[in-house]
Design a protein around this motif. Structure first.
Motif, PDB file in Angstrom:
ATOM      1  N   GLU A   8       0.830  -1.202   0.000  1.00  0.00           N
ATOM      2  CA  GLU A   8       0.000   0.000   0.000  1.00  0.00           C
ATOM      3  C   GLU A   8       0.866   1.256   0.000  1.00  0.00           C
ATOM      4  O   GLU A   8       0.565   2.249  -0.661  1.00  0.00           O
ATOM      5  CB  GLU A   8      -0.933   0.031   1.201  1.00  0.00           C
ATOM      6  CG  GLU A   8      -2.104  -0.944   1.119  1.00  0.00           C
ATOM      7  CD  GLU A   8      -1.782  -2.278   1.762  1.00  0.00           C
ATOM      8  OE1 GLU A   8      -0.706  -2.408   2.363  1.00  0.00           O
ATOM      9  OE2 GLU A   8      -2.615  -3.190   1.651  1.00  0.00           O
ATOM     10  N   LEU A   9       1.974   1.223   0.759  1.00  0.00           N
ATOM     11  CA  LEU A   9       2.883   2.375   0.781  1.00  0.00           C
ATOM     12  C   LEU A   9       3.504   2.609  -0.601  1.00  0.00           C
ATOM     13  O   LEU A   9       3.687   3.759  -1.024  1.00  0.00           O
ATOM     14  CB  LEU A   9       3.981   2.163   1.829  1.00  0.00           C
ATOM     15  CG  LEU A   9       3.567   2.338   3.284  1.00  0.00           C
ATOM     16  CD1 LEU A   9       4.725   2.007   4.212  1.00  0.00           C
ATOM     17  CD2 LEU A   9       3.091   3.746   3.543  1.00  0.00           C
ATOM     18  N   MET A  10       3.847   1.538  -1.297  1.00  0.00           N
ATOM     19  CA  MET A  10       4.432   1.678  -2.640  1.00  0.00           C
ATOM     20  C   MET A  10       3.414   2.288  -3.608  1.00  0.00           C
ATOM     21  O   MET A  10       3.768   3.150  -4.416  1.00  0.00           O
ATOM     22  CB  MET A  10       4.903   0.315  -3.157  1.00  0.00           C
ATOM     23  CG  MET A  10       5.912  -0.363  -2.275  1.00  0.00           C
ATOM     24  SD  MET A  10       7.605  -0.231  -2.714  1.00  0.00           S
ATOM     25  CE  MET A  10       7.767  -0.856  -4.318  1.00  0.00           C
ATOM     26  N   VAL A  11       2.160   1.883  -3.507  1.00  0.00           N
ATOM     27  CA  VAL A  11       1.120   2.429  -4.384  1.00  0.00           C
ATOM     28  C   VAL A  11       0.929   3.913  -4.083  1.00  0.00           C
ATOM     29  O   VAL A  11       0.831   4.745  -5.005  1.00  0.00           O
ATOM     30  CB  VAL A  11      -0.201   1.654  -4.221  1.00  0.00           C
ATOM     31  CG1 VAL A  11      -1.346   2.356  -4.937  1.00  0.00           C
ATOM     32  CG2 VAL A  11      -0.046   0.243  -4.737  1.00  0.00           C
ATOM     33  N   ILE A  12       0.904   4.289  -2.808  1.00  0.00           N
ATOM     34  CA  ILE A  12       0.740   5.692  -2.423  1.00  0.00           C
ATOM     35  C   ILE A  12       1.924   6.505  -2.927  1.00  0.00           C
ATOM     36  O   ILE A  12       1.751   7.625  -3.450  1.00  0.00           O
ATOM     37  CB  ILE A  12       0.580   5.813  -0.889  1.00  0.00           C
ATOM     38  CG1 ILE A  12      -0.758   5.207  -0.456  1.00  0.00           C
ATOM     39  CG2 ILE A  12       0.670   7.268  -0.443  1.00  0.00           C
ATOM     40  CD1 ILE A  12      -0.923   5.091   1.048  1.00  0.00           C
ATOM     41  N   ALA A  13       3.144   5.977  -2.831  1.00  0.00           N
ATOM     42  CA  ALA A  13       4.331   6.696  -3.294  1.00  0.00           C
ATOM     43  C   ALA A  13       4.301   6.902  -4.807  1.00  0.00           C
ATOM     44  O   ALA A  13       4.642   7.983  -5.308  1.00  0.00           O
ATOM     45  CB  ALA A  13       5.580   5.938  -2.886  1.00  0.00           C
ATOM     46  N   VAL A  14       3.892   5.908  -5.561  1.00  0.00           N
ATOM     47  CA  VAL A  14       3.822   6.022  -7.025  1.00  0.00           C
ATOM     48  C   VAL A  14       2.763   7.046  -7.406  1.00  0.00           C
ATOM     49  O   VAL A  14       2.989   7.903  -8.292  1.00  0.00           O
ATOM     50  CB  VAL A  14       3.549   4.651  -7.665  1.00  0.00           C
ATOM     51  CG1 VAL A  14       3.203   4.787  -9.151  1.00  0.00           C
ATOM     52  CG2 VAL A  14       4.747   3.728  -7.487  1.00  0.00           C
ATOM     53  N   VAL A  15       1.599   7.022  -6.772  1.00  0.00           N
ATOM     54  CA  VAL A  15       0.540   7.987  -7.086  1.00  0.00           C
ATOM     55  C   VAL A  15       1.003   9.394  -6.732  1.00  0.00           C
ATOM     56  O   VAL A  15       0.783  10.343  -7.501  1.00  0.00           O
ATOM     57  CB  VAL A  15      -0.766   7.621  -6.344  1.00  0.00           C
ATOM     58  CG1 VAL A  15      -1.801   8.731  -6.470  1.00  0.00           C
ATOM     59  CG2 VAL A  15      -1.324   6.322  -6.875  1.00  0.00           C
TER      60      VAL A  15
END
Length: 132
Positions: A8-15
């Motif tokens: 979830e943290l990786m998805v938030i960082a990419v967005v």
């Protein structure tokens, strides 16, 4: 508190990288970190204040209980003292009336009449009389 995993943290960082852009992302992340730190300190201060207030309330309750106990103890002791005083007065009252009624001459009466009060024998005289 929140169940956020690594994915979830990786998805938030990419967005965030796509929306904010690579040149402003470090500044936004720093600002978000500062705000998060302030929020944590504020929550910690509020918790500490609440704990202090709870302890203060507990201390006030304890003080009130102690004050009540001391007041009750004082009232009990005062009551017992009055009972003892009244019983002593009742015991002494007949003796005082008997002493006032008796016709034995007192030292003041002997002095007023001019008679000298009888002197007690000296201790040496008493010792000699007991030996013989």
């Amino acid at each position: 508190m929140f169940d956020v995993g690594l994915t979830e943290l990786m998805v938030i960082a990419v967005v965030a990288l796509v929306v904010i852009g690579p040149e402003r992302l470090p500044k936004v992340a720093r600002t978000a970190g500062h705000l998060l730190g302030r929020l944590q300190r504020y929550v910690s201060d509020v918790k500490a204040d609440i704990n202090r207030e709870m302890q203060l309330d507990e201390l006030k309750k304890l003080q009130q209980q102690m004050t009540d106990q001391v007041t009750n103890l004082e009232a009990s002791v005062t009551h017992e003292m009055r009972e003892v005083e009244s019983s002593v007065n009742q015991a002494i009252e007949p003796l005082a009336t008997d002493a006032a009624v008796s016709s034995a001459p007192t030292l003041e009466a002997a002095v007023e009449s001019g008679a000298a009060p009888a002197a007690e024998p000296a201790p040496a005289v008493i010792a000699e009389t007991t030996k013989s």
